[in-house]
Design an enzyme around this catalytic site. Structure first.
Site, mmCIF file in Angstrom:
data_model
loop_
_atom_site.group_PDB
_atom_site.id
_atom_site.type_symbol
_atom_site.label_atom_id
_atom_site.label_comp_id
_atom_site.label_asym_id
_atom_site.label_seq_id
_atom_site.Cartn_x
_atom_site.Cartn_y
_atom_site.Cartn_z
ATOM 1 N N CYS A 59 0.840 -1.209 0.000
ATOM 2 C CA CYS A 59 0.000 0.000 0.000
ATOM 3 C C CYS A 59 0.874 1.258 0.000
ATOM 4 C CB CYS A 59 -0.918 -0.019 1.222
ATOM 5 S SG CYS A 59 -1.995 1.427 1.297
ATOM 6 N N CYS A 63 0.271 4.917 6.974
ATOM 7 C CA CYS A 63 -0.347 4.682 8.291
ATOM 8 C C CYS A 63 0.697 4.020 9.206
ATOM 9 C CB CYS A 63 -1.581 3.809 8.156
ATOM 10 S SG CYS A 63 -2.733 4.424 6.903
ATOM 11 N N CYS A 66 0.555 0.280 10.329
ATOM 12 C CA CYS A 66 0.130 -0.751 9.376
ATOM 13 C C CYS A 66 1.279 -1.536 8.743
ATOM 14 C CB CYS A 66 -0.734 -0.128 8.287
ATOM 15 S SG CYS A 66 -1.338 -1.366 7.120
ATOM 16 N N CYS A 103 -16.333 -9.576 5.374
ATOM 17 C CA CYS A 103 -15.711 -8.296 5.003
ATOM 18 C C CYS A 103 -14.468 -8.556 4.147
ATOM 19 C CB CYS A 103 -15.331 -7.522 6.258
ATOM 20 S SG CYS A 103 -14.618 -5.906 5.882
ATOM 21 N N CYS A 135 -19.428 -6.701 3.360
ATOM 22 C CA CYS A 135 -18.764 -5.444 3.730
ATOM 23 C C CYS A 135 -17.438 -5.373 2.970
ATOM 24 C CB CYS A 135 -18.514 -5.464 5.233
ATOM 25 S SG CYS A 135 -17.673 -4.009 5.867
ATOM 26 N N CYS A 195 -19.397 1.332 8.753
ATOM 27 C CA CYS A 195 -18.599 0.670 9.791
ATOM 28 C C CYS A 195 -17.401 1.578 10.024
ATOM 29 C CB CYS A 195 -18.156 -0.711 9.318
ATOM 30 S SG CYS A 195 -17.034 -1.531 10.461
#
Ligand code: SF4
Length: 325
Positions: A59, A63, A66, A103, A135, A195
């Site tokens: 990614c 963050c 993460c 999800c 989700c 959510c």
């Protein structure tokens, strides 16, 4: 604090009120939350949600917590977007194991209008047709993309605030708090349930936690699902050496979230693998009524209890799995 006596949903919580709730003696706080929990939910039931990483790692975001951020050296294996059939097989097994929500998570900054998104839409359609609450958590969304997901049958979209607005930029610099809220707005506008929760143990203050809870509970509609996570310390990330979150901090967060957003599902999320049954029981007593599970015994890329361990815990505590309404 009126929620204790009446079935009232409030959207005007002040930071001072929330602070007062959060800082009460923990036994009193849990007692109040347990009372409110019983007014709004079937006590003794827990929703099982299976979380599947459909695209892992690599990614571009930063963050700080993460393990999937490409810039940190976490040793996590990058995996391309999964095939639809493999995802649907996983969803069928999840359903057979008692999950009512499924999800799908992709480590993307944002959704792009490309063939991968078309594949995700097909996955959403397939999982929806199985009768599961479907989700996704795919990063930022435009209004049009949210509408396409809704048309494919998406039930809920996960997009966490992570922390307070003030602390957010200590954790993430590659996108803003306002962009988070904007995506949540697109999700709502498309008629998809929200959510949205956060993480504690990022080095934030109690005030940051209180401000995050204020933001969540003062949204025009409360998120129907509120995940409360404890930092999972991933080696190689900037937050790897922070101390373990004390369980009482999780209990306080969960109980306060329950009192502020009585109707929402409160999800005891990351951090369970470091809690024993007794510690998790306190979280359920404080109003948590949902947990995540996964076949790989990980919550995306961090450890999560085995389904068999969870089954034994539920049996010991007399908790029943929530059936689909
Ligand atoms: S939390 Fe999501 S957006 Fe942030 S680095 Fe990880 S995968 Fe990317």
């Amino acid at each position: 604090m009126k929620n204790k006596e009446s079935k009232e949903i409030r959207h005007d919580w002040s930071a001072m009120e929330v602070q007062h709730i959060y800082n009460q003696p923990v036994l009193e706080l849990v007692y109040q939350a347990a009372q409110v929990h019983r007014m709004w939910h079937e006590p003794g039931t827990v929703q099982l949600c299976t979380l599947l990483s459909i695209k892992t790692g690599g990614c571009p975001e930063d963050c700080a917590y993460c393990g999937q951020a490409a810039r940190y050296h976490t040793g996590i294996q990058v995996k391309a977007l999964m095939d639809k059939e493999a995802v649907l097989d996983c969803a069928r097994r999840a359903q057979a194991a008692g999950s009512t929500r499924f999800c799908m998570a992709a480590a993307w900054r944002e959704v792009r209008d490309n063939a991968d998104f078309d594949r995700v839409l097909e996955m959403v359609k397939g999982v929806h047709e199985l009768g599961l609450e479907v989700c996704c958590t795919l990063g930022m969304l435009t209004e049009r993309q949210a509408n396409r997901l809704q048309q494919a049958g998406l039930f809920a979209y996960n997009h966490n605030l992570d922390s307070s607005e003030a602390y957010y930029e200590q954790i993430i610099q590659t996108r803003s708090y306002d962009q988070r809220l904007e995506t949540l707005g697109h999700v709502r506008q498309a008629g998809i349930l929200v959510c949205c929760g956060g993480i504690i143990g990022l080095g934030e203050t109690i005030e940051d936690r209180i401000h995050m809870l204020c933001t969540l509970s003062n949204l025009p509609e409360h998120p129907e699902s509120v995940p409360i996570n404890a930092l999972a310390r991933v080696p190689g990330t900037p937050l790897a050496d922070l101390p373990r979150v004390d369980t009482w901090e999780m209990v306080r967060m969960i109980a306060t979230a329950r009192l502020l957003m009585p109707q929402s599902m409160i999800r005891l999320s990351a951090g369970r693998s470091e809690m024993n049954t007794l510690e998790q029981a306190w979280c359920f007593m404080a109003g948590a009524n949902a947990v995540f599970t996964s076949e790989s015994e990980t919550l995306l890329v961090t450890p999560n209890p085995k389904l068999e361990e969870d089954r034994m815990m539920f049996e010991k505590l007399g908790l029943k799995l929530l059936k689909k309404p």
